[in-house]
Design a protein around this motif. Structure first.
Motif, PDB file in Angstrom:
ATOM      1  N   UNK A 141       0.837  -1.194   0.000  1.00  0.00           N
ATOM      2  CA  UNK A 141       0.000   0.000   0.000  1.00  0.00           C
ATOM      3  C   UNK A 141       0.874   1.246   0.000  1.00  0.00           C
ATOM      4  N   UNK A 142       0.266   2.359  -0.377  1.00  0.00           N
ATOM      5  CA  UNK A 142       1.013   3.612  -0.388  1.00  0.00           C
ATOM      6  C   UNK A 142       1.460   3.996   1.016  1.00  0.00           C
ATOM      7  N   UNK A 143       0.628   3.677   2.002  1.00  0.00           N
ATOM      8  CA  UNK A 143       0.980   3.995   3.392  1.00  0.00           C
ATOM      9  C   UNK A 143       2.131   3.112   3.861  1.00  0.00           C
ATOM     10  N   UNK A 144       2.049   1.815   3.532  1.00  0.00           N
ATOM     11  CA  UNK A 144       3.114   0.854   3.815  1.00  0.00           C
ATOM     12  C   UNK A 144       3.550   0.899   5.286  1.00  0.00           C
ATOM     13  N   UNK A 145       2.685   0.484   6.208  1.00  0.00           N
ATOM     14  CA  UNK A 145       3.024   0.537   7.642  1.00  0.00           C
ATOM     15  C   UNK A 145       4.334  -0.161   8.013  1.00  0.00           C
ATOM     16  N   UNK A 146       4.665  -1.353   7.434  1.00  0.00           N
ATOM     17  CA  UNK A 146       5.949  -1.964   7.814  1.00  0.00           C
ATOM     18  C   UNK A 146       7.147  -1.060   7.530  1.00  0.00           C
ATOM     19  N   UNK A 147       7.106  -0.372   6.393  1.00  0.00           N
ATOM     20  CA  UNK A 147       8.194   0.537   6.066  1.00  0.00           C
ATOM     21  C   UNK A 147       8.221   1.719   7.026  1.00  0.00           C
ATOM     22  N   UNK A 148       7.040   2.265   7.341  1.00  0.00           N
ATOM     23  CA  UNK A 148       6.973   3.396   8.260  1.00  0.00           C
ATOM     24  C   UNK A 148       7.510   3.023   9.640  1.00  0.00           C
ATOM     25  N   UNK A 149       7.297   1.769  10.030  1.00  0.00           N
ATOM     26  CA  UNK A 149       7.777   1.351  11.357  1.00  0.00           C
ATOM     27  C   UNK A 149       9.294   1.382  11.435  1.00  0.00           C
ATOM     28  N   UNK A 150       9.975   1.249  10.302  1.00  0.00           N
ATOM     29  CA  UNK A 150      11.432   1.262  10.332  1.00  0.00           C
ATOM     30  C   UNK A 150      12.026   2.668  10.270  1.00  0.00           C
ATOM     31  N   UNK A 151      11.195   3.672  10.027  1.00  0.00           N
ATOM     32  CA  UNK A 151      11.721   5.043   9.977  1.00  0.00           C
ATOM     33  C   UNK A 151      12.432   5.442  11.274  1.00  0.00           C
ATOM     34  N   UNK A 152      11.879   5.140  12.464  1.00  0.00           N
ATOM     35  CA  UNK A 152      12.596   5.506  13.695  1.00  0.00           C
ATOM     36  C   UNK A 152      13.947   4.816  13.829  1.00  0.00           C
ATOM     37  N   UNK A 153      14.090   3.624  13.276  1.00  0.00           N
ATOM     38  CA  UNK A 153      15.383   2.952  13.305  1.00  0.00           C
ATOM     39  C   UNK A 153      16.393   3.733  12.459  1.00  0.00           C
ATOM     40  N   UNK A 154      15.942   4.210  11.301  1.00  0.00           N
ATOM     41  CA  UNK A 154      16.824   5.010  10.458  1.00  0.00           C
ATOM     42  C   UNK A 154      17.238   6.288  11.173  1.00  0.00           C
ATOM     43  N   UNK A 155      16.278   6.947  11.833  1.00  0.00           N
ATOM     44  CA  UNK A 155      16.600   8.188  12.544  1.00  0.00           C
ATOM     45  C   UNK A 155      17.585   7.920  13.678  1.00  0.00           C
ATOM     46  N   UNK A 156      17.393   6.807  14.381  1.00  0.00           N
ATOM     47  CA  UNK A 156      18.308   6.472  15.476  1.00  0.00           C
ATOM     48  C   UNK A 156      19.725   6.243  14.946  1.00  0.00           C
ATOM     49  N   UNK A 201       6.695  -2.142  19.161  1.00  0.00           N
ATOM     50  CA  UNK A 201       6.134  -0.916  19.721  1.00  0.00           C
ATOM     51  C   UNK A 201       6.397  -0.844  21.216  1.00  0.00           C
ATOM     52  N   UNK A 202       6.090  -1.922  21.928  1.00  0.00           N
ATOM     53  CA  UNK A 202       6.432  -1.955  23.347  1.00  0.00           C
ATOM     54  C   UNK A 202       7.954  -2.040  23.489  1.00  0.00           C
ATOM     55  N   UNK A 203       8.489  -1.164  24.307  1.00  0.00           N
ATOM     56  CA  UNK A 203       9.928  -1.044  24.510  1.00  0.00           C
ATOM     57  C   UNK A 203      10.631  -0.618  23.212  1.00  0.00           C
ATOM     58  N   UNK A 204       9.980   0.286  22.484  1.00  0.00           N
ATOM     59  CA  UNK A 204      10.520   0.718  21.186  1.00  0.00           C
ATOM     60  C   UNK A 204      11.913   1.323  21.317  1.00  0.00           C
ATOM     61  N   UNK A 205      12.135   2.109  22.366  1.00  0.00           N
ATOM     62  CA  UNK A 205      13.445   2.743  22.538  1.00  0.00           C
ATOM     63  C   UNK A 205      14.543   1.692  22.654  1.00  0.00           C
ATOM     64  N   UNK A 206      14.235   0.584  23.325  1.00  0.00           N
ATOM     65  CA  UNK A 206      15.208  -0.496  23.457  1.00  0.00           C
ATOM     66  C   UNK A 206      15.536  -1.095  22.097  1.00  0.00           C
ATOM     67  N   UNK A 207      14.519  -1.337  21.284  1.00  0.00           N
ATOM     68  CA  UNK A 207      14.749  -1.852  19.926  1.00  0.00           C
ATOM     69  C   UNK A 207      15.655  -0.914  19.132  1.00  0.00           C
ATOM     70  N   UNK A 208      15.356   0.384  19.182  1.00  0.00           N
ATOM     71  CA  UNK A 208      16.136   1.349  18.411  1.00  0.00           C
ATOM     72  C   UNK A 208      17.579   1.400  18.902  1.00  0.00           C
ATOM     73  N   UNK A 209      17.752   1.442  20.225  1.00  0.00           N
ATOM     74  CA  UNK A 209      19.093   1.547  20.800  1.00  0.00           C
ATOM     75  C   UNK A 209      19.927   0.308  20.472  1.00  0.00           C
ATOM     76  N   UNK A 210      19.338  -0.859  20.649  1.00  0.00           N
ATOM     77  CA  UNK A 210      20.089  -2.089  20.415  1.00  0.00           C
ATOM     78  C   UNK A 210      20.427  -2.265  18.942  1.00  0.00           C
ATOM     79  N   UNK A 211      19.485  -1.951  18.068  1.00  0.00           N
ATOM     80  CA  UNK A 211      19.743  -2.059  16.624  1.00  0.00           C
ATOM     81  C   UNK A 211      20.877  -1.144  16.201  1.00  0.00           C
ATOM     82  N   UNK A 212      20.896   0.072  16.726  1.00  0.00           N
ATOM     83  CA  UNK A 212      21.980   1.002  16.422  1.00  0.00           C
ATOM     84  C   UNK A 212      23.308   0.475  16.945  1.00  0.00           C
TER      85      UNK A 212
END
Length: 208
Positions: free
Chosen positions: A5-20, A158-169
């Motif tokens: 879809x144009x919205x593409x939620x899975x892709x949008x969910x990865x945007x915070x990982x890119x920003x991190x 979504x739950x513990x999102x900051x942890x996901x972002x920090x660990x992935x980085x």
């Protein structure tokens, strides 16, 4: 077979990982490329997501040169696609987030490559037990593997999102040589042969 879809939620969910990643000390030295899938599904033996990812990787290597280290980062089906093509010579490693690892998924292509899996023990979409089995088989096949577990989270990260972002980085930057791996991760990557030591890491480093 329908396009995303144009919205593409899975892709949008990865945007915070890119920003991190961009906010990390890697900074401007990091380039990010996205894979655009032609179809929503994996579609059995067609493995459409892996085919698209491999074509995108080939194009990227042609643009940046074969000596540039590349980390493949994927979530769920994207994690499966990254694992499927992770044996490419230009790939410095794979970071698979809550990857879809169905029983019998191929592992031989990952020999002599570094593989980092991050999964929640409460994932109800892609079972954590399946990524554990995949990690153990990949290690036997010759991959360097570590698997980090984020307790009490979910498949959507979504739950513990900051942890996901920090660990992935943390893991991505280490694969690119920006800083060392945490000691337990480094020890797991150094292990070989059968066994699951280091494949159920739960460390304070990614507590939020």
């Amino acid at each position: 077979m329908n396009p995303p879809s144009r919205v593409n939620p899975p892709l949008q969910r990865l945007r915070p990982f890119e920003r991190a990643l961009r906010r990390s000390p890697l900074g401007d030295g990091l380039g990010v490329a996205e894979v655009a899938y032609r179809c929503q599904g994996w579609n059995g033996e067609r493995a459409d997501a892996a085919v698209d990812a491999e074509e995108a990787l080939t194009e990227l290597v042609a643009q940046v040169g074969p000596g540039t280290p590349i980390v493949l980062l994927g979530h769920s089906m994207g994690g499966r696609a990254a694992l499927r093509i992770g044996g490419h010579a230009s790939v410095a490693g794979v970071v698979a987030l809550a990857p879809w690892c169905p029983p019998g998924e191929a592992v031989a292509q990952l020999a002599d490559h570094r593989l980092l899996i991050v999964h929640s023990d409460h994932d109800r979409v892609t079972p954590a037990a399946e990524s554990l089995d995949f990690a153990a088989r990949a290690r036997v096949a010759g991959a360097q593997v570590a698997r980090c577990v984020i307790p009490r989270s979910d498949h959507a990260m979504v739950r513990r999102a900051v942890t996901w972002h920090r660990l992935t980085t943390l893991l991505t930057g280490a694969l690119l040589g920006g800083w060392p791996f945490p000691d337990p991760v480094a020890k797991s990557l150094a292990r070989s042969g059968a066994g699951i030591e280091g494949l159920d890491l739960r460390l304070p480093l990614w507590a939020d």
